[in-house]
Design a protein around this motif. Structure first.
Motif, short mmCIF file in Angstrom:
data_model
loop_
_atom_site.label_atom_id
_atom_site.label_comp_id
_atom_site.label_asym_id
_atom_site.label_seq_id
_atom_site.Cartn_x
_atom_site.Cartn_y
_atom_site.Cartn_z
N UNK A 169 -27.19 46.88 46.11
CA UNK A 169 -26.02 47.54 46.72
C UNK A 169 -24.72 46.84 46.31
N UNK A 170 -24.76 45.51 46.27
CA UNK A 170 -23.57 44.74 45.92
C UNK A 170 -23.15 45.04 44.48
N UNK A 171 -24.10 45.06 43.56
CA UNK A 171 -23.80 45.34 42.16
C UNK A 171 -23.32 46.77 41.99
N UNK A 172 -23.94 47.71 42.69
CA UNK A 172 -23.54 49.11 42.61
C UNK A 172 -22.12 49.30 43.12
N UNK A 173 -21.79 48.65 44.24
CA UNK A 173 -20.44 48.74 44.81
C UNK A 173 -19.42 48.15 43.83
N UNK A 174 -19.74 47.02 43.25
CA UNK A 174 -18.83 46.36 42.30
C UNK A 174 -18.60 47.25 41.07
N UNK A 175 -19.68 47.76 40.50
CA UNK A 175 -19.55 48.60 39.31
C UNK A 175 -18.78 49.88 39.61
N UNK B 213 -16.44 50.26 41.90
CA UNK B 213 -15.02 49.91 42.04
C UNK B 213 -14.37 49.68 40.69
N UNK B 214 -15.10 49.08 39.76
CA UNK B 214 -14.56 48.86 38.42
C UNK B 214 -14.26 50.20 37.76
N UNK B 215 -15.17 51.16 37.90
CA UNK B 215 -14.97 52.49 37.30
C UNK B 215 -13.77 53.18 37.93
N UNK B 216 -13.65 53.12 39.25
CA UNK B 216 -12.54 53.77 39.95
C UNK B 216 -11.22 53.13 39.55
N UNK B 217 -11.18 51.79 39.53
CA UNK B 217 -9.95 51.08 39.14
C UNK B 217 -9.55 51.43 37.70
#
Length: 56
Positions: A19-25, A27-31
């Protein structure tokens, strides 16, 4: 039906992110999408202003 069994077996071999990696990835895509949208907006506005100066 053989195809569906194959798909089911392959899905067991998939390495799913945490979940942590999915959330991070995500956010990177959205940013990145927001940054590119802002860059294109600024470039479009600048080019439009330049063209308006040339036309006048």
């Amino acid at each position: 039906m053989n195809f569906l069994r194959s798909v089911k077996e392959e899905m067991k071999l998939v390495s799913w992110p945490s979940k942590k990696q999915l959330r991070h990835d995500s956010l990177v895509v959205i940013e990145t999408a927001i940054i590119f949208a802002l860059m294109f907006f600024i470039m479009d506005t600048a080019i439009q202003a330049l063209i308006n100066l040339i036309i006048r």
